[in-house]
Write an enzyme that holds these catalytic residues in place. Structure first.
Site, short mmCIF file in Angstrom:
data_model
loop_
_atom_site.label_atom_id
_atom_site.label_comp_id
_atom_site.label_asym_id
_atom_site.label_seq_id
_atom_site.Cartn_x
_atom_site.Cartn_y
_atom_site.Cartn_z
N LYS A 1 -0.29 24.37 -3.50
CA LYS A 1 -1.47 23.64 -3.03
C LYS A 1 -1.21 22.14 -3.17
O LYS A 1 -1.83 21.44 -3.97
CB LYS A 1 -2.70 24.07 -3.82
CG LYS A 1 -3.05 25.54 -3.63
CD LYS A 1 -4.17 25.99 -4.55
CE LYS A 1 -4.44 27.48 -4.40
NZ LYS A 1 -5.46 27.98 -5.35
N LYS B 1 1.00 38.83 -2.95
CA LYS B 1 -0.38 38.47 -3.29
C LYS B 1 -1.36 39.51 -2.76
O LYS B 1 -0.97 40.48 -2.12
CB LYS B 1 -0.69 37.07 -2.75
CG LYS B 1 0.13 35.98 -3.46
CD LYS B 1 -0.22 34.60 -3.00
CE LYS B 1 -1.63 34.20 -3.37
NZ LYS B 1 -1.81 34.06 -4.83
N ARG C 1 0.82 -1.21 0.00
CA ARG C 1 0.00 0.00 0.00
C ARG C 1 0.86 1.26 0.00
O ARG C 1 0.51 2.26 -0.63
CB ARG C 1 -0.95 -0.03 1.20
CG ARG C 1 -1.88 1.17 1.33
CD ARG C 1 -2.50 1.63 0.03
NE ARG C 1 -3.14 0.58 -0.74
CZ ARG C 1 -3.45 0.69 -2.02
NH1 ARG C 1 -3.16 1.79 -2.69
NH2 ARG C 1 -4.03 -0.30 -2.64
N ASP D 1 -4.06 37.59 -12.47
CA ASP D 1 -4.97 36.71 -11.74
C ASP D 1 -6.42 36.93 -12.15
O ASP D 1 -6.91 38.07 -12.18
CB ASP D 1 -4.82 36.93 -10.24
CG ASP D 1 -5.53 35.88 -9.42
OD1 ASP D 1 -5.42 34.69 -9.78
OD2 ASP D 1 -6.20 36.23 -8.44
N GLU E 1 7.55 38.17 -7.62
CA GLU E 1 6.34 38.18 -8.45
C GLU E 1 5.25 38.96 -7.73
O GLU E 1 5.12 38.87 -6.50
CB GLU E 1 5.85 36.75 -8.70
CG GLU E 1 4.58 36.68 -9.53
CD GLU E 1 4.20 35.26 -9.91
OE1 GLU E 1 3.30 35.10 -10.76
OE2 GLU E 1 4.80 34.31 -9.37
#
Length: 297
Positions: free
Chosen positions: A121, A153, A88, A213, A184
């Site tokens: 994410k 951001k 697994r 964005d 950025e």
């Protein structure tokens, strides 16, 4: 039991935070390093994960090869107990990474000539693995954490009192700390793009990329309007790298890629991935034969 579980969860959360904050976490520190091209040593990864409890691992396909349902592409040997105990763990990594790589390959092909990027994410504790899978699929990596690239951001802009104040603060900090890294800034309107361009034309800045964005606007018919994104790219005119973000799907990524944008980032590559269906099957006849010969599994 509850105490042990809580302790384990705390360790996982702490490890995930460390991946974001610790500048020592990188591909360079990995025991099995991903090369610059989109392939990797799966046998090495599995042996690392399993602490070498399997005796032998053989592959009939190279990683990155196209596979189809029903294809047998690998074989392992060892004691039956070790195989089923480790099964697994191996499949969890292989299925998730293969799912990410497969989706990345599809989106990267559609996005051309723009480059496809993932985001932060990622699954908690698996950022290196998730980002590695993106490389395997032909994508490019965005920043690893808060230490290898500055991203200004919307929340930072709100706290600073405006987009120019935010850029100024970053420039001052980098200069004071004698740091050189990519910067950025996120823009949400053409007016913000214009503000950034006017400021950087008059003032020396560390800015290297402008994020555009949510400039891809969904339409009622299921299509998207990319005219705002295209206008922004034309305004920037190659002065900075550009990155489209928001409303990026398999259906929209090709149209976005044709606007001239440098990069397209998609959180879905890692946060909404569908694992590839991979299973391990015991060769019953061989297992019985070995068992009879050795009188053990």
């Amino acid at each position: 039991m509850k105490v042990d579980m809580l302790f384990t969860i705390k360790r996982i959360v702490k490890m995930s935070v460390t991946q974001t904050m610790n500048s020592g976490v990188s591909f360079r520190s990995m025991a099995v390093k991903p090369p610059s091209h989109p392939t990797y040593d799966m046998k090495g990864v599995i042996k690392l994960a399993l602490l070498k409890i399997w005796d032998q691992v053989e592959w009939s396909q190279k990683d990155g090869d196209h596979v189809q349902k029903g294809l047998q592409f690998g074989k392992v040997s060892g004691q039956a107990h070790n195989i089923v105990v480790a099964e697994r763990v191996v499949l969890n990594f292989m299925q998730r990474m293969s799912g990410i790589a497969t989706l990345t390959k599809t989106m990267a092909d559609a996005a051309h000539p723009a480059c496809i990027l993932e985001t932060r994410k990622t699954a908690p504790g698996l950022r290196l693995v998730d980002k590695w899978a993106v490389l395997i699929g032909g994508g490019r990596n965005h920043r690893m954490g808060l230490f290898d690239m500055v991203m200004i951001k919307d929340n930072h802009i709100s706290i600073a009192g405006g987009i120019i104040n935010a850029i100024k603060s970053v420039d001052q900090y980098l200069e004071q700390q004698n740091l050189q890294m990519e910067v950025e800034v996120e823009t949400r309107t053409l007016e913000e793009v214009d503000e950034v361009l006017r400021y950087t034309s008059q003032t020396k800045s560390s800015l290297t990329r402008i994020m555009l964005d949510n400039m891809v606007v969904p339409l009622p018919n299921g299509d998207v309007d990319v005219s705002m994104l295209k206008d922004a790219v034309e305004m920037i005119n190659g002065r900075f790298e550009t990155e489209a973000s928001g409303n990026v799907t398999l259906e929209t990524v090709h149209k976005i890629g044709q606007t001239g944008v440098s990069y397209i980032s998609s959180g879905a590559l890692t946060h909404s991935v569908k694992a590839l269906d991979i299973s391990l099957k015991i060769d019953t006849e061989l297992a019985l034969k070995v068992g009879r010969r050795t009188k053990r599994a």
